[in-house]
Design a protein around this motif. Sequence first.
Motif, PDB file in Angstrom:
ATOM      1  N   LEU A  54       0.789  -1.222   0.000  1.00 45.93           N
ATOM      2  CA  LEU A  54       0.000   0.000   0.000  1.00 45.93           C
ATOM      3  C   LEU A  54       0.826   1.279   0.000  1.00 45.93           C
ATOM      4  O   LEU A  54       1.905   1.357   0.590  1.00 45.93           O
ATOM      5  N   LEU A  55       0.253   2.287  -0.642  1.00 47.15           N
ATOM      6  CA  LEU A  55       0.723   3.659  -0.508  1.00 47.15           C
ATOM      7  C   LEU A  55       0.378   4.174   0.890  1.00 47.15           C
ATOM      8  O   LEU A  55      -0.573   3.682   1.515  1.00 47.15           O
ATOM      9  N   PRO A  56       1.082   5.175   1.401  1.00 44.34           N
ATOM     10  CA  PRO A  56       0.614   5.844   2.617  1.00 44.34           C
ATOM     11  C   PRO A  56      -0.801   6.378   2.398  1.00 44.34           C
ATOM     12  O   PRO A  56      -1.097   6.998   1.372  1.00 44.34           O
ATOM     13  N   GLY A  57      -1.700   6.081   3.332  1.00 46.78           N
ATOM     14  CA  GLY A  57      -3.097   6.481   3.186  1.00 46.78           C
ATOM     15  C   GLY A  57      -3.969   5.434   2.536  1.00 46.78           C
ATOM     16  O   GLY A  57      -5.200   5.576   2.486  1.00 46.78           O
ATOM     17  N   GLY A  58      -3.345   4.365   2.011  1.00 44.15           N
ATOM     18  CA  GLY A  58      -4.113   3.289   1.395  1.00 44.15           C
ATOM     19  C   GLY A  58      -4.850   2.457   2.426  1.00 44.15           C
ATOM     20  O   GLY A  58      -4.515   2.459   3.619  1.00 44.15           O
ATOM     21  N   ALA A  59      -5.863   1.709   1.957  1.00 45.38           N
ATOM     22  CA  ALA A  59      -6.775   1.003   2.858  1.00 45.38           C
ATOM     23  C   ALA A  59      -6.659  -0.510   2.740  1.00 45.38           C
ATOM     24  O   ALA A  59      -6.505  -1.052   1.642  1.00 45.38           O
ATOM     25  N   LEU A  60      -6.756  -1.156   3.879  1.00 43.47           N
ATOM     26  CA  LEU A  60      -6.862  -2.614   3.969  1.00 43.47           C
ATOM     27  C   LEU A  60      -8.274  -2.966   4.403  1.00 43.47           C
ATOM     28  O   LEU A  60      -8.801  -2.373   5.358  1.00 43.47           O
ATOM     29  N   ILE A  61      -8.883  -3.925   3.721  1.00 41.32           N
ATOM     30  CA  ILE A  61     -10.204  -4.455   4.102  1.00 41.32           C
ATOM     31  C   ILE A  61     -10.065  -5.953   4.235  1.00 41.32           C
ATOM     32  O   ILE A  61      -9.698  -6.638   3.276  1.00 41.32           O
ATOM     33  N   VAL A  62     -10.355  -6.495   5.422  1.00 42.70           N
ATOM     34  CA  VAL A  62     -10.197  -7.936   5.643  1.00 42.70           C
ATOM     35  C   VAL A  62     -11.450  -8.508   6.296  1.00 42.70           C
ATOM     36  O   VAL A  62     -11.953  -7.974   7.287  1.00 42.70           O
ATOM     37  N   GLU A  63     -11.950  -9.569   5.735  1.00 43.40           N
ATOM     38  CA  GLU A  63     -13.112 -10.263   6.298  1.00 43.40           C
ATOM     39  C   GLU A  63     -12.659 -11.208   7.405  1.00 43.40           C
ATOM     40  O   GLU A  63     -11.527 -11.708   7.411  1.00 43.40           O
ATOM     41  N   HIS A  64     -13.580 -11.489   8.345  1.00 43.54           N
ATOM     42  CA  HIS A  64     -13.275 -12.409   9.440  1.00 43.54           C
ATOM     43  C   HIS A  64     -14.571 -13.036   9.941  1.00 43.54           C
ATOM     44  O   HIS A  64     -15.671 -12.635   9.541  1.00 43.54           O
ATOM     45  N   ALA A  65     -14.445 -14.006  10.841  1.00 43.86           N
ATOM     46  CA  ALA A  65     -15.620 -14.624  11.453  1.00 43.86           C
ATOM     47  C   ALA A  65     -16.293 -13.634  12.386  1.00 43.86           C
ATOM     48  O   ALA A  65     -15.661 -12.688  12.887  1.00 43.86           O
ATOM     49  N   ASP A  66     -17.589 -13.860  12.643  1.00 44.10           N
ATOM     50  CA  ASP A  66     -18.328 -12.883  13.445  1.00 44.10           C
ATOM     51  C   ASP A  66     -17.877 -12.806  14.902  1.00 44.10           C
ATOM     52  O   ASP A  66     -18.259 -11.895  15.627  1.00 44.10           O
ATOM     53  N   SER A  67     -17.027 -13.733  15.319  1.00 45.59           N
ATOM     54  CA  SER A  67     -16.509 -13.716  16.688  1.00 45.59           C
ATOM     55  C   SER A  67     -15.084 -13.171  16.770  1.00 45.59           C
ATOM     56  O   SER A  67     -14.501 -13.141  17.856  1.00 45.59           O
TER      57      SER A  67
ATOM     58  N   GLN B  46     -19.960  -4.026  10.913  1.00 42.95           N
ATOM     59  CA  GLN B  46     -20.979  -5.060  10.982  1.00 42.95           C
ATOM     60  C   GLN B  46     -21.671  -5.204   9.636  1.00 42.95           C
ATOM     61  O   GLN B  46     -21.897  -4.217   8.930  1.00 42.95           O
ATOM     62  N   ASP B  47     -22.020  -6.455   9.284  1.00 42.25           N
ATOM     63  CA  ASP B  47     -22.730  -6.684   8.027  1.00 42.25           C
ATOM     64  C   ASP B  47     -24.214  -6.363   8.196  1.00 42.25           C
ATOM     65  O   ASP B  47     -24.643  -5.863   9.242  1.00 42.25           O
ATOM     66  N   LEU B  48     -25.003  -6.666   7.183  1.00 45.46           N
ATOM     67  CA  LEU B  48     -26.418  -6.297   7.208  1.00 45.46           C
ATOM     68  C   LEU B  48     -27.227  -7.083   8.235  1.00 45.46           C
ATOM     69  O   LEU B  48     -28.349  -6.709   8.546  1.00 45.46           O
ATOM     70  N   THR B  49     -26.656  -8.166   8.759  1.00 41.01           N
ATOM     71  CA  THR B  49     -27.336  -8.930   9.810  1.00 41.01           C
ATOM     72  C   THR B  49     -26.930  -8.460  11.202  1.00 41.01           C
ATOM     73  O   THR B  49     -27.374  -9.019  12.201  1.00 41.01           O
ATOM     74  N   GLY B  50     -26.066  -7.436  11.279  1.00 42.56           N
ATOM     75  CA  GLY B  50     -25.621  -6.908  12.560  1.00 42.56           C
ATOM     76  C   GLY B  50     -24.462  -7.661  13.184  1.00 42.56           C
ATOM     77  O   GLY B  50     -24.127  -7.440  14.341  1.00 42.56           O
ATOM     78  N   ARG B  51     -23.823  -8.543  12.418  1.00 44.11           N
ATOM     79  CA  ARG B  51     -22.680  -9.310  12.934  1.00 44.11           C
ATOM     80  C   ARG B  51     -21.368  -8.664  12.506  1.00 44.11           C
ATOM     81  O   ARG B  51     -21.260  -8.160  11.389  1.00 44.11           O
ATOM     82  N   ASP B  52     -20.376  -8.693  13.392  1.00 43.91           N
ATOM     83  CA  ASP B  52     -19.044  -8.243  13.014  1.00 43.91           C
ATOM     84  C   ASP B  52     -18.591  -9.059  11.801  1.00 43.91           C
ATOM     85  O   ASP B  52     -18.648 -10.286  11.810  1.00 43.91           O
ATOM     86  N   ARG B  53     -18.110  -8.370  10.746  1.00 40.29           N
ATOM     87  CA  ARG B  53     -17.797  -9.087   9.515  1.00 40.29           C
ATOM     88  C   ARG B  53     -16.471  -8.679   8.895  1.00 40.29           C
ATOM     89  O   ARG B  53     -15.811  -9.482   8.237  1.00 40.29           O
ATOM     90  N   ALA B  54     -16.059  -7.424   9.104  1.00 37.63           N
ATOM     91  CA  ALA B  54     -14.835  -6.970   8.452  1.00 37.63           C
ATOM     92  C   ALA B  54     -14.177  -5.887   9.283  1.00 37.63           C
ATOM     93  O   ALA B  54     -14.829  -5.204  10.076  1.00 37.63           O
ATOM     94  N   VAL B  55     -12.873  -5.730   9.086  1.00 32.57           N
ATOM     95  CA  VAL B  55     -12.110  -4.654   9.692  1.00 32.57           C
ATOM     96  C   VAL B  55     -11.414  -3.887   8.579  1.00 32.57           C
ATOM     97  O   VAL B  55     -10.873  -4.486   7.642  1.00 32.57           O
ATOM     98  N   THR B  56     -11.461  -2.579   8.664  1.00 39.53           N
ATOM     99  CA  THR B  56     -10.715  -1.739   7.740  1.00 39.53           C
ATOM    100  C   THR B  56      -9.619  -1.016   8.514  1.00 39.53           C
ATOM    101  O   THR B  56      -9.745  -0.755   9.707  1.00 39.53           O
ATOM    102  N   ALA B  57      -8.550  -0.683   7.807  1.00 43.14           N
ATOM    103  CA  ALA B  57      -7.429   0.008   8.424  1.00 43.14           C
ATOM    104  C   ALA B  57      -6.709   0.827   7.370  1.00 43.14           C
ATOM    105  O   ALA B  57      -6.786   0.533   6.169  1.00 43.14           O
ATOM    106  N   ILE B  58      -5.992   1.851   7.805  1.00 40.12           N
ATOM    107  CA  ILE B  58      -5.259   2.746   6.911  1.00 40.12           C
ATOM    108  C   ILE B  58      -3.768   2.636   7.205  1.00 40.12           C
ATOM    109  O   ILE B  58      -3.347   2.612   8.363  1.00 40.12           O
ATOM    110  N   LYS B  59      -2.979   2.584   6.137  1.00 29.81           N
ATOM    111  CA  LYS B  59      -1.524   2.544   6.317  1.00 29.81           C
ATOM    112  C   LYS B  59      -1.013   3.923   6.720  1.00 29.81           C
ATOM    113  O   LYS B  59      -1.374   4.917   6.104  1.00 29.81           O
TER     114      LYS B  59
END
Length: 284
Positions: A237-250, A271-284
Amino acid sequence: MLLRELIEHAAKRFQEAGIDSAMVDAELLAGHLLGLSRGGVQSEMIRGAELDSDQAEKLTQMFGRRLSREPLQHITGVAFFRSLELEVGRGVFIPRPETEFVAQLAIDALAAAPQEKPIAVDLGTGSGAIALAMATEVPSAQIYAVEKSEAAFPFTSKNFAKYAGTNAKLILGDLADAFAELDGTVWVVASNPPYIPSAAIPRDVEVKLFDPELALYGGEDGMDVIHKVSATAKRLLLPGGALIVEHADSQGTQVCELLLADGWREVVSHQDLTGRDRAVTAIK
């Protein structure tokens, strides 16, 4: 034989076997055989349509495969993901509806890029779902995708041949060392990595029996591949670029802690449309 009778009998058997979407699956399988939408199948049932012996035999065989808990998508050979109709089968992970939400996070980040032709990478692309969603919905972007599984790769290649124009590239390889030539040039890295702990047993029978282990298990705590995704994304990633990673709801807290420890900024759980934790985003 009446189409309605065959479908209703199959749906009853499916329900007895613990298949939640019993009637839906029976109607979709019939539609696949007959070249009809689910609504078209329902219309044929209402009007008392009959199947000839060859059609009845083929549909009965398809119902038998689903009764053994073979995934619907393996029987039809197709998985729908956003606007895509992806080819799938034994050896490739079937994209789930919740991953459409993860793809949207990646698409939104890519669409907001300051570059005219931003670059995005999908680490462990599987069927190609996230990569091809980005490629088709943000056509100004250049998309790169890597898949490790030799069993999955033929399906991925066919999906790229169908949907990828000049703005998407697919390679066979390990996400840990993929695309060194792109280091420091990428705006978005997305991944739906294997994250099930090695000792865990998947809840769904279809997952346990048919999804490839390589796409499911992420080591003792499920975090092994996510560690690799974090390291590769930092490199790409460039500085300011984004990471999106899926994970289990727990695993939302675990993934956030992992990324914070790795030095990521603006780490946010979604949280996804069912209200469960689904992904984390982060910035470099």
